[in-house]
Design a protein around this motif. Structure first.
Motif, short mmCIF file in Angstrom:
data_model
loop_
_atom_site.label_atom_id
_atom_site.label_comp_id
_atom_site.label_asym_id
_atom_site.label_seq_id
_atom_site.Cartn_x
_atom_site.Cartn_y
_atom_site.Cartn_z
N MET A 1 0.66 -1.25 0.04
CA MET A 1 0.08 -0.06 -0.09
C MET A 1 0.85 1.23 -0.05
O MET A 1 2.01 1.34 0.82
CB MET A 1 -0.90 0.01 1.35
N LYS A 2 0.40 2.29 -0.78
CA LYS A 2 1.07 3.47 -0.90
C LYS A 2 0.84 4.10 0.42
O LYS A 2 -0.21 4.54 0.97
CB LYS A 2 0.64 4.26 -2.12
N PRO A 3 1.88 4.96 0.96
CA PRO A 3 1.37 5.84 2.09
C PRO A 3 0.77 6.91 1.60
O PRO A 3 0.98 7.48 0.58
CB PRO A 3 2.98 6.24 2.46
N TRP A 4 -0.04 7.62 2.71
CA TRP A 4 -0.72 8.85 2.43
C TRP A 4 0.05 9.93 3.18
O TRP A 4 0.80 9.71 4.25
CB TRP A 4 -2.19 8.82 2.91
N TYR A 5 -0.21 11.24 2.69
CA TYR A 5 0.46 12.30 3.20
C TYR A 5 -0.48 13.33 3.51
O TYR A 5 -1.39 13.76 2.80
CB TYR A 5 1.49 12.89 2.32
N LEU A 6 -0.37 14.04 4.65
CA LEU A 6 -1.22 15.40 4.90
C LEU A 6 0.05 16.46 4.71
O LEU A 6 1.25 16.13 5.04
CB LEU A 6 -1.33 15.35 6.53
N TYR A 7 -0.43 17.39 3.91
CA TYR A 7 0.55 18.45 3.63
C TYR A 7 -0.10 19.99 4.11
O TYR A 7 -1.49 20.07 4.16
CB TYR A 7 0.93 18.36 2.10
N VAL A 8 0.74 20.88 4.10
CA VAL A 8 0.23 22.27 4.56
C VAL A 8 0.99 23.05 3.38
O VAL A 8 2.37 23.04 3.39
CB VAL A 8 0.33 22.42 5.97
N VAL A 9 0.38 23.78 2.59
CA VAL A 9 0.81 24.85 1.88
C VAL A 9 0.62 26.37 2.09
O VAL A 9 -0.51 26.66 2.78
CB VAL A 9 0.62 24.57 0.20
N LEU A 10 1.42 27.15 2.15
CA LEU A 10 1.28 28.47 2.26
C LEU A 10 0.98 29.19 0.72
O LEU A 10 1.67 28.98 -0.09
CB LEU A 10 2.61 29.06 2.59
N CYS A 11 -0.14 29.80 0.98
CA CYS A 11 -0.45 30.54 -0.40
C CYS A 11 -0.18 31.93 -0.57
O CYS A 11 0.45 32.62 0.55
CB CYS A 11 -2.14 30.62 -0.28
N SER A 12 0.02 32.40 -1.72
CA SER A 12 0.63 33.64 -1.93
C SER A 12 -0.02 35.14 -1.15
O SER A 12 0.57 35.79 -0.95
CB SER A 12 0.59 34.19 -3.57
N ASP A 13 -1.42 34.50 -0.55
CA ASP A 13 -1.94 35.72 0.05
C ASP A 13 -1.76 35.22 1.70
O ASP A 13 -2.46 35.78 2.45
CB ASP A 13 -3.60 35.75 0.06
N SER A 14 -0.69 34.73 2.10
CA SER A 14 -0.39 34.35 3.40
C SER A 14 -1.22 33.42 4.25
O SER A 14 -1.32 33.13 5.37
CB SER A 14 -0.08 35.34 4.23
N SER A 15 -2.27 32.72 3.49
CA SER A 15 -3.26 31.88 4.23
C SER A 15 -2.61 30.35 3.90
O SER A 15 -1.91 30.08 3.28
CB SER A 15 -4.73 31.95 3.44
N LEU A 16 -3.30 29.44 4.85
CA LEU A 16 -2.85 28.08 4.84
C LEU A 16 -3.98 27.23 4.10
O LEU A 16 -5.08 27.65 4.46
CB LEU A 16 -2.51 27.72 6.34
N TYR A 17 -3.48 26.44 3.35
CA TYR A 17 -4.34 25.26 2.81
C TYR A 17 -3.74 23.83 3.27
O TYR A 17 -2.73 23.69 3.28
CB TYR A 17 -4.29 25.35 1.32
N ASN A 56 -2.35 4.89 5.94
CA ASN A 56 -3.56 4.77 5.13
C ASN A 56 -4.37 6.20 5.12
O ASN A 56 -4.11 6.95 5.81
CB ASN A 56 -4.62 3.52 5.68
N ARG A 57 -5.24 6.05 3.91
CA ARG A 57 -6.26 7.52 3.86
C ARG A 57 -6.84 7.57 5.12
O ARG A 57 -6.99 8.94 5.36
CB ARG A 57 -7.11 7.02 2.67
N SER A 58 -7.44 6.45 5.93
CA SER A 58 -8.07 6.97 6.95
C SER A 58 -7.30 7.90 7.99
O SER A 58 -7.93 8.99 8.70
CB SER A 58 -8.74 5.94 7.62
N ASP A 59 -6.02 7.57 8.44
CA ASP A 59 -5.30 8.13 9.37
C ASP A 59 -4.96 9.60 8.84
O ASP A 59 -5.06 10.43 9.54
CB ASP A 59 -4.05 7.39 9.65
N ALA A 60 -4.87 9.51 7.52
CA ALA A 60 -4.56 11.16 6.89
C ALA A 60 -5.70 11.96 7.13
O ALA A 60 -5.23 13.09 7.55
CB ALA A 60 -3.89 10.83 5.79
N SER A 61 -6.77 11.54 6.66
CA SER A 61 -8.04 12.09 6.90
C SER A 61 -8.39 12.72 8.20
O SER A 61 -8.69 13.92 8.31
CB SER A 61 -9.34 11.37 6.41
N LYS A 62 -8.08 11.81 9.33
CA LYS A 62 -8.49 12.21 10.72
C LYS A 62 -7.44 13.20 11.09
O LYS A 62 -7.80 14.21 11.78
CB LYS A 62 -8.21 10.88 11.51
#
Length: 74
Positions: A1-17, A56-62
Motif C-alpha cells: 500500500m502506498k503511504p498517504w501524506y497530510l500536507y500544508v501549503v502557504l498560499c501567496s496571500d499568506s493563508s494556509l491550505y 492509510n487514507r483514514s489516518d491521514a483524513s483524521k
C-alpha cells in the motif's frame, strides 16, 4: 500500500491550505498550475511548509480534520 501524506501549503496571500495525497510533487504541481483545489486557484503559487506521512487514507483524513480545528497560532 502506498503511504498517504497530510500536507500544508502557504498560499501567496499568506493563508494556509491543507490536504491529503499519495503524491506530493504531483499535488503541489496541480495547485501551482491552477488545476488543484478551488481554494488555491488565484492564491498561487503555493509553497509546501509541512508534510507528514500516514499508513492509510483514514489516518491521514483524521489528521487533516484535527489540523483544521487548530487555531492559526498553532
Amino acid at each position: 500500500m502506498k503511504p498517504w501524506y497530510l500536507y500544508v501549503v502557504l498560499c501567496s496571500d499568506s493563508s494556509l491550505y491543507t490536504g491529503i495525497t499519495t503524491d506530493i510533487r504531483r499535488r503541489i504541481h496541480e495547485h501551482n498550475s491552477g488545476c488543484g483545489a478551488k481554494y488555491t486557484r488565484g492564491r498561487g503559487p503555493v509553497q509546501l511548509v509541512h508534510i507528514r506521512q500516514y499508513k492509510n487514507r483514514s489516518d491521514a483524513s483524521k489528521a487533516e480534520t484535527k489540523f483544521k480545528k487548530f487555531r492559526r497560532k498553532k
